[in-house]
Design an enzyme around this catalytic site. Structure first.
Site, short mmCIF file in Angstrom:
data_model
loop_
_atom_site.label_atom_id
_atom_site.label_comp_id
_atom_site.label_asym_id
_atom_site.label_seq_id
_atom_site.Cartn_x
_atom_site.Cartn_y
_atom_site.Cartn_z
N CYS A 1 0.86 -1.19 0.00
CA CYS A 1 0.00 0.00 0.00
C CYS A 1 0.89 1.24 0.00
O CYS A 1 1.64 1.47 0.95
CB CYS A 1 -0.92 0.00 1.22
SG CYS A 1 -1.80 1.58 1.43
N ASP B 1 -0.31 16.07 -2.94
CA ASP B 1 -0.62 15.11 -4.00
C ASP B 1 0.43 15.23 -5.10
O ASP B 1 0.85 16.33 -5.49
CB ASP B 1 -2.02 15.39 -4.57
CG ASP B 1 -2.56 14.22 -5.38
OD1 ASP B 1 -3.54 13.60 -4.93
OD2 ASP B 1 -1.99 13.94 -6.46
N HIS C 1 -6.63 3.00 0.41
CA HIS C 1 -6.32 3.40 1.79
C HIS C 1 -7.07 4.72 1.96
O HIS C 1 -6.84 5.67 1.19
CB HIS C 1 -4.80 3.58 1.95
CG HIS C 1 -4.35 3.97 3.33
ND1 HIS C 1 -3.31 3.32 3.99
CD2 HIS C 1 -4.76 4.95 4.17
CE1 HIS C 1 -3.11 3.89 5.17
NE2 HIS C 1 -3.99 4.89 5.29
N HIS D 1 -8.44 8.18 2.18
CA HIS D 1 -7.74 9.46 2.08
C HIS D 1 -8.73 10.56 1.72
O HIS D 1 -9.73 10.32 1.05
CB HIS D 1 -6.61 9.41 1.05
CG HIS D 1 -7.03 8.89 -0.29
ND1 HIS D 1 -7.21 7.55 -0.55
CD2 HIS D 1 -7.30 9.53 -1.46
CE1 HIS D 1 -7.58 7.39 -1.81
NE2 HIS D 1 -7.65 8.58 -2.39
P1 AMP Z 1 -7.96 8.77 -5.47
O1 AMP Z 1 -7.95 8.76 -6.98
O2 AMP Z 1 -9.10 9.49 -4.85
O3 AMP Z 1 -7.79 7.36 -4.92
O4 AMP Z 1 -6.69 9.60 -5.04
C1 AMP Z 1 -5.41 9.08 -5.05
C2 AMP Z 1 -4.48 10.25 -5.17
O5 AMP Z 1 -3.19 9.83 -4.76
C3 AMP Z 1 -4.34 10.81 -6.58
O6 AMP Z 1 -4.75 12.17 -6.59
C4 AMP Z 1 -2.86 10.64 -6.90
O7 AMP Z 1 -2.33 11.71 -7.64
C5 AMP Z 1 -2.26 10.56 -5.50
N1 AMP Z 1 -1.00 9.84 -5.40
C6 AMP Z 1 -0.71 8.61 -5.89
N2 AMP Z 1 0.54 8.27 -5.55
C7 AMP Z 1 1.05 9.29 -4.83
C8 AMP Z 1 2.30 9.54 -4.20
N3 AMP Z 1 3.29 8.63 -4.23
N4 AMP Z 1 2.47 10.70 -3.54
C9 AMP Z 1 1.48 11.62 -3.50
N5 AMP Z 1 0.27 11.45 -4.07
C10 AMP Z 1 0.06 10.30 -4.73
#
Ligand code: AMP
Length: 119
Positions: free
Chosen positions: A9, A35, A103, A105
């Site tokens: 994860c 993000d 997870h 968020h």
């Molecule tokens: P969701 O699409 O609501 O599940 O949001 C997941 C978010 O996580 C997206 O906006 C991605 O850009 C962000 N994300 C994915 N990997 C990372 C990372 N390593 N660091 C920061 N944000 C991330």
């Protein structure tokens, strides 16, 4: 993360410090970081340290932690300069809502006018 079940994860790995992220806040319950693909001038993700896959999987045990996340989000919005102008706190739950990381968020979005309804 120590718990093998969640070793893959990415948000658990960020919470444990194993994966790099630009943190804006952390305490015993919550980690907040920028993000990687920002959709607004302020785009911060807030996650509980505890691995819970989605809003649907939250139990009563998480009630105070989720309340804490909301208050931390308001503090971050103020620090980012959008506390008064306006911001959005949103959690995508499930594929049709756009959840891509399993997870829990919350997206804190601000710093520009945000359309409604969302796409
Ligand atoms: P969701 O699409 O609501 O599940 O949001 C997941 C978010 O996580 C997206 O906006 C991605 O850009 C962000 N994300 C994915 N990997 C990372 C990372 N390593 N660091 C920061 N944000 C991330």
């Amino acid at each position: 993360m120590a718990d093998e079940e969640h070793a893959d994860c990415i948000f658990c790995r960020i919470a444990s410090g194993e994966m790099a992220a630009t943190l804006v806040h952390e305490d015993e319950l919550v980690v907040a970081f920028r993000d990687i693909n920002p959709q607004a001038p302020t785009h911060v993700l807030l996650i509980p340290r505890k691995h819970v896959t989605s809003l649907n999987a939250l139990s009563e045990d998480e009630d105070s932690g989720i309340g804490h996340i909301v208050r931390v989000a308001a503090r971050i919005a103020a620090a980012e300069g959008c506390g008064e102008s306006g911001y959005r706190l949103v959690a995508n739950c499930g594929r049709e809502a756009g959840q891509t990381v399993d997870h829990v968020h919350f997206h804190l979005l601000g710093g520009r006018a945000l359309g409604w309804p969302p796409g």
